[in-house]
Design a protein around this motif. Structure first.
Motif, PDB file in Angstrom:
ATOM      1  N   ASN A 171      14.275  64.771   7.863  1.00 40.48           N
ATOM      2  CA  ASN A 171      14.390  63.311   7.963  1.00 40.48           C
ATOM      3  C   ASN A 171      13.088  62.715   8.476  1.00 40.48           C
ATOM      4  N   TYR A 172      12.763  61.517   8.006  1.00 37.53           N
ATOM      5  CA  TYR A 172      11.591  60.816   8.530  1.00 37.53           C
ATOM      6  C   TYR A 172      11.870  59.318   8.535  1.00 37.53           C
ATOM      7  N   GLY A 173      11.092  58.606   9.311  1.00 38.43           N
ATOM      8  CA  GLY A 173      11.237  57.154   9.371  1.00 38.43           C
ATOM      9  C   GLY A 173       9.982  56.510   9.921  1.00 38.43           C
ATOM     10  N   GLY A 174       9.788  55.243   9.578  1.00 40.33           N
ATOM     11  CA  GLY A 174       8.665  54.479  10.097  1.00 40.33           C
ATOM     12  C   GLY A 174       9.040  53.790  11.394  1.00 40.33           C
ATOM     13  N   TRP A 175       8.108  53.742  12.346  1.00 42.48           N
ATOM     14  CA  TRP A 175       8.394  53.216  13.684  1.00 42.48           C
ATOM     15  C   TRP A 175       7.263  52.314  14.166  1.00 42.48           C
ATOM     16  N   LYS A 176       7.632  51.379  15.053  1.00 43.90           N
ATOM     17  CA  LYS A 176       6.634  50.601  15.781  1.00 43.90           C
ATOM     18  C   LYS A 176       6.153  51.370  17.008  1.00 43.90           C
ATOM     19  N   ALA A 177       7.044  52.150  17.602  1.00 46.46           N
ATOM     20  CA  ALA A 177       6.709  53.021  18.719  1.00 46.46           C
ATOM     21  C   ALA A 177       7.719  54.156  18.730  1.00 46.46           C
ATOM     22  N   ALA A 178       7.276  55.370  19.017  1.00 50.55           N
ATOM     23  CA  ALA A 178       8.171  56.520  18.981  1.00 50.55           C
ATOM     24  C   ALA A 178       7.671  57.580  19.943  1.00 50.55           C
ATOM     25  N   CYS A 179       8.589  58.481  20.322  1.00 53.83           N
ATOM     26  CA  CYS A 179       8.249  59.578  21.216  1.00 53.83           C
ATOM     27  C   CYS A 179       9.070  60.796  20.850  1.00 53.83           C
ATOM     28  N   ILE A 180       8.443  61.970  20.897  1.00 56.99           N
ATOM     29  CA  ILE A 180       9.123  63.233  20.662  1.00 56.99           C
ATOM     30  C   ILE A 180       8.752  64.199  21.781  1.00 56.99           C
ATOM     31  N   GLY A 181       9.565  65.227  21.951  1.00 55.60           N
ATOM     32  CA  GLY A 181       9.278  66.207  22.988  1.00 55.60           C
ATOM     33  C   GLY A 181      10.081  65.971  24.252  1.00 55.60           C
ATOM     34  N   HIS A 182       9.609  66.560  25.345  1.00 59.48           N
ATOM     35  CA  HIS A 182      10.305  66.503  26.622  1.00 59.48           C
ATOM     36  C   HIS A 182      10.382  65.070  27.145  1.00 59.48           C
ATOM     37  N   ASN A 183      11.523  64.703  27.703  1.00 57.35           N
ATOM     38  CA  ASN A 183      11.737  63.362  28.275  1.00 57.35           C
ATOM     39  C   ASN A 183      11.546  62.239  27.263  1.00 57.35           C
TER      40      ASN A 183
END
Length: 274
Positions: A171-183
């Protein structure tokens, strides 16, 4: 009796999960693919990666965990931000060896397109192509999902500056702001509060990235050795991808700390007057 019932239910759930989590191609009775969920769990324990879309560029900021080892030779350290072509780059969270395979494939896709059409590949087409590969690894017997999520930043003539996120399922998507990983949940919550609806400038995006990392990373003090920041901007008809130096990163951190101290002093002064 209640205890025996509870034990029996837990034992049954473990047994059911064990029957369906050994293969990526088998759905559980609840309609879940456990191997894909396990891959996402691996991403959730990885170093934090943050992306912010600005009106005049894109920012990627990542946590650097390997700097705690004093014996590590930084000149041969693994990358956290990968340049994919002349107009795109990405950061990764998850299993680094899986990320190396995917980023090599992304670079190959970008170079083939540029060689064929004499122009950079559209960002979404690049993301969609590699996500098709990631999805195939969740549907083919004998394969396992890639245990890595990616944040992509890029520019093309159709949509301008773009920020995308993809996960192990494809899955993928376009974002204005995003975060992945811990916390990542805490970081996304803070981004929802701080990100301006009409967008922000590159300077504001850089300050917001430092602020979010400062409040969400499990470290006492933010330093340039513990984070890495990259920007994508346009200068004339060229896309500029720049990884900030340690001095530039420390300057951003100092500006954020000074601003935070000023706000705290103002609150103390207001409370004392009250």
């Amino acid at each position: 009796v209640d205890g025996n019932q509870k034990y029996t239910k837990q034992w049954y759930q473990r047994r059911v999960r064990g029957r369906y989590d050994s293969r990526t191609t088998t759905f559980s009775p609840e309609g879940r693919l456990y191997q894909v969920e396990y891959a996402m769990e691996a991403v959730g324990h990885a170093a934090t990666c943050l992306g912010i879309l600005a009106n005049d560029g894109v920012v990627l900021a990542v946590e650097r965990r390997n700097t705690i080892n004093s014996l590590l030779d930084e000149s041969f350290g693994s990358e956290k931000i990968y340049r994919l072509g002349s107009d795109a780059a990405c950061s990764v969270a998850g299993i680094t060896s899986d990320a190396n395979v995917l980023t090599s494939h992304l670079r190959l896709i970008a170079q083939r397109y540029e060689f064929t059409y004499q122009e950079s590949i559209p960002v979404e087409q690049l993301v969609r192509t590699v996500c098709d590969v990631k999805q195939r690894y969740t549907q083919t017997g004998g394969l396992r999902p890639f245990g890595v999520s990616l944040l992509y930043m890029g520019w093309d003539t159709r949509y301008g500056f773009q920020l995308y996120q993809s996960d192990p399922s494809g899955n993928y998507g376009g974002w204005k702001a995003a975060c992945i990983g811990h916390n990542h949940a805490a970081a996304v919550s803070l981004l929802k509060q701080e990100y301006k609806e009409g967008g922000c400038s590159m300077k504001e995006a850089l300050h917001l990235a430092v602020k979010v990392l400062s409040k969400t990373l499990d470290i006492n003090k933010l330093t340039a050795e513990k984070i890495q920041i990259a920007t994508l901007t346009r200068q004339g008809d060229r896309t500029m991808i720049k990884v900030l130096s340690g001095d530039d990163t420390n300057k951003l951190i100092s500006e954020y700390e000074a601003e935070a101290k000023k706000i705290e002093d103002e609150k103390k002064a207001g409370s004392s007057k009250a």
